[in-house]
Structures are given as structure tokens and as C-alpha cells.
Design a protein around this motif. Structure first.
Motif, short mmCIF file in Angstrom:
data_model
loop_
_atom_site.label_atom_id
_atom_site.label_comp_id
_atom_site.label_asym_id
_atom_site.label_seq_id
_atom_site.Cartn_x
_atom_site.Cartn_y
_atom_site.Cartn_z
N ASP A 244 1.07 -1.13 -0.50
CA ASP A 244 -0.27 -0.12 -0.39
C ASP A 244 0.91 1.60 0.23
OD1 ASP A 244 -2.80 1.01 0.07
OD2 ASP A 244 -2.86 1.64 2.06
N ILE A 245 1.79 0.99 0.14
CA ILE A 245 2.80 2.62 0.68
C ILE A 245 3.04 2.86 -0.91
CG2 ILE A 245 5.35 3.38 0.64
CD1 ILE A 245 5.65 1.41 2.98
N LYS A 246 3.03 2.73 -1.97
CA LYS A 246 2.55 3.57 -3.32
C LYS A 246 1.95 4.13 -3.39
CE LYS A 246 0.70 -0.72 -5.77
NZ LYS A 246 0.86 -1.40 -4.84
N ASN A 247 0.28 3.39 -2.97
CA ASN A 247 -0.56 5.07 -2.69
C ASN A 247 -0.37 6.24 -1.83
OD1 ASN A 247 -2.03 3.04 -4.11
ND2 ASN A 247 -2.52 1.92 -2.72
N HIS A 248 0.28 6.25 -1.37
CA HIS A 248 1.16 7.55 -0.51
C HIS A 248 2.05 8.02 -0.54
CE1 HIS A 248 -1.59 6.09 2.28
NE2 HIS A 248 -2.36 4.64 2.15
N HIS A 249 2.18 9.23 -1.55
CA HIS A 249 3.36 9.56 -1.85
C HIS A 249 4.02 9.78 -1.13
CE1 HIS A 249 1.80 8.11 -5.95
NE2 HIS A 249 0.72 8.94 -5.81
N ASN A 250 4.23 10.09 0.30
CA ASN A 250 4.82 11.14 1.10
C ASN A 250 5.18 9.92 2.15
OD1 ASN A 250 1.83 10.39 2.12
ND2 ASN A 250 2.11 11.25 3.92
N LEU A 251 5.43 8.71 2.19
CA LEU A 251 5.87 7.59 2.45
C LEU A 251 6.60 6.95 1.43
CD1 LEU A 251 2.44 6.32 4.32
CD2 LEU A 251 4.19 8.07 4.60
N ARG A 252 7.64 6.34 1.98
CA ARG A 252 9.28 5.32 1.26
C ARG A 252 8.87 4.23 2.34
NH1 ARG A 252 13.40 6.44 3.39
NH2 ARG A 252 13.55 8.08 5.01
N GLU A 253 9.43 3.89 1.65
CA GLU A 253 9.88 1.66 2.44
C GLU A 253 11.15 1.85 3.37
OE1 GLU A 253 10.49 -1.35 4.72
OE2 GLU A 253 8.05 -0.89 3.60
N LEU A 254 11.06 1.83 4.81
CA LEU A 254 12.54 2.46 5.20
C LEU A 254 13.45 0.45 4.31
CD1 LEU A 254 11.28 3.97 8.15
CD2 LEU A 254 12.42 4.88 6.14
N ASN A 255 12.89 -0.34 4.60
CA ASN A 255 13.42 -1.74 4.49
C ASN A 255 14.87 -1.78 3.65
OD1 ASN A 255 14.30 -4.46 3.79
ND2 ASN A 255 12.36 -5.10 4.62
N LYS A 256 16.20 -1.74 3.90
CA LYS A 256 16.75 -1.36 3.01
C LYS A 256 17.38 -2.54 1.95
CE LYS A 256 19.26 2.37 5.37
NZ LYS A 256 19.09 3.08 4.86
N ILE A 257 16.90 -3.59 2.20
CA ILE A 257 16.52 -5.45 1.13
C ILE A 257 15.48 -4.45 -0.39
CG2 ILE A 257 15.90 -7.57 0.67
CD1 ILE A 257 17.13 -7.23 3.57
N LEU A 258 13.94 -3.74 0.65
CA LEU A 258 13.36 -3.55 -0.47
C LEU A 258 13.31 -2.57 -1.13
CD1 LEU A 258 10.42 -4.50 1.87
CD2 LEU A 258 11.23 -5.89 -0.57
N GLY A 259 13.98 -1.31 -0.56
CA GLY A 259 13.96 -0.11 -1.31
C GLY A 259 13.39 0.80 -1.21
N GLU A 260 13.43 1.84 -1.97
CA GLU A 260 12.35 3.30 -0.59
C GLU A 260 10.45 2.97 -1.65
OE1 GLU A 260 14.25 6.54 -0.86
OE2 GLU A 260 15.03 6.50 -0.01
N HIS A 261 11.26 2.41 -3.22
CA HIS A 261 9.38 2.31 -3.43
C HIS A 261 9.52 0.87 -4.34
CE1 HIS A 261 9.45 6.99 -2.44
NE2 HIS A 261 9.80 6.84 -3.39
N PRO A 262 9.14 -0.44 -3.54
CA PRO A 262 9.56 -1.49 -4.26
C PRO A 262 8.59 -1.96 -4.99
CG PRO A 262 9.04 -1.62 -1.97
CD PRO A 262 9.46 -0.50 -2.29
N LYS A 263 8.52 -2.39 -6.02
CA LYS A 263 7.36 -2.97 -6.79
C LYS A 263 6.84 -4.14 -6.19
CE LYS A 263 8.99 -0.91 -11.13
NZ LYS A 263 8.03 -0.06 -11.47
N ASP A 264 5.67 -4.89 -6.39
CA ASP A 264 4.56 -5.30 -5.58
C ASP A 264 5.34 -7.32 -5.58
OD1 ASP A 264 2.88 -3.31 -5.23
OD2 ASP A 264 1.21 -4.73 -6.64
N ASP A 265 6.25 -7.28 -7.21
CA ASP A 265 7.02 -8.88 -7.01
C ASP A 265 7.88 -8.45 -6.32
OD1 ASP A 265 8.21 -6.67 -8.84
OD2 ASP A 265 8.57 -8.55 -9.88
N ARG A 266 8.18 -7.49 -5.97
CA ARG A 266 9.79 -7.74 -4.69
C ARG A 266 9.55 -7.88 -3.35
NH1 ARG A 266 15.27 -6.42 -5.19
NH2 ARG A 266 15.65 -5.58 -3.33
N ILE A 267 8.05 -7.07 -3.81
CA ILE A 267 7.60 -7.31 -1.88
C ILE A 267 7.48 -8.60 -1.54
CG2 ILE A 267 5.73 -6.60 0.12
CD1 ILE A 267 5.50 -3.84 -1.91
#
Length: 120
Positions: free
Chosen positions: A47-70
Motif C-alpha cells: 500500500d505504500i505506493k498509494n501514499h506519495h509522502n511515504l517510503r519503505e524503510l527496509n533497505k532490502i526492498l528499497g524506498e519504492h519497491p514493486k509488488d513482485d519484489r515485496i
């Protein structure tokens, strides 16, 4: 695809218990609780991609991970955790599962406060 991967993730982690020695009902409850929290965390991460002011903090996933990576990350997380639990001595499984469950509960709670949804 999402539901199939979710089912595969849960099936993989739960099926590992068939091969564990001295697996108890308490171990099953702990693993189900942890996997429930992992699925919630996974959905919130998507759901993070639906919130442009948020970013993923998990370094493995990256700030804006694609669904398949998640999905791949969480499937690997669940399966590897199940393997570790299976390999642990019986008296240590509860501590391991409780520790990771409390961690994931904190993550899901923090994500909830950021208005991240749990949808499938």
C-alpha cells in the motif's frame, strides 16, 4: 496472483512443521500468529505506493519497491523463518516466535498509524 502468492507463502511456512521433531500446539499457534502479522506487514508494504509522502524503510526492498519484489521478500521471510524455527531446540522456539511476533506487531502498528491499509 496476489492471493496465490499469499497462499503459497503460508503453505510453505506451515508445511515445514510436518518435518519438525517435537512440534507442539504452542509452536503452531506462535507460527500462525507470526505469519498473520507478516501478511499484514506485506499488505501494508504494498500500500505504500498509494501514499506519495511515504517510503519503505527496509533497505532490502528499497524506498519504492514493486509488488513482485515485496511478495518475494515476504515469501522468503516466512519460509526461512519456518526453517529456523524447525531447526531450533524445542525450548527456544517460543522465544524466537515471540520476539519476531512482537517486532512485526510493532511494524504493523506503526504502519497502521500512517494509514497504510491491509487489503488483498
Amino acid at each position: 496472483m496476489k492471493r496465490a502468492l499469499l497462499a503459497l507463502t503460508l503453505l510453505t511456512s506451515v508445511s515445514a512443521f510436518a518435518f519438525c521433531d517435537n512440534w507442539s500446539d504452542r509452536d503452531t499457534v506462535g507460527e500462525v500468529a507470526l505469519n498473520t502479522l507478516l501478511v499484514a506487514d506485506m499488505a501494508q508494504t504494498v500500500d505504500i505506493k498509494n501514499h506519495h509522502n511515504l517510503r519503505e524503510l527496509n533497505k532490502i526492498l528499497g524506498e519504492h519497491p514493486k509488488d513482485d519484489r515485496i511478495y518475494g521478500y515476504f515469501a522468503t521471510y516466512a519460509a526461512s523463518n519456518a526453517l529456523v524455527v524447525c531447526l531450533l531446540p524445542e525450548d527456544m522456539r517460543g522465544m524466537w516466535l515471540a520476539g519476531f511476533s512482537f517486532y512485526e506487531l510493532d511494524v504493523v502498528s506503526s504502519n497502521y498509524k500512517l494509514k497504510l491499509d491491509i487489503k488483498f
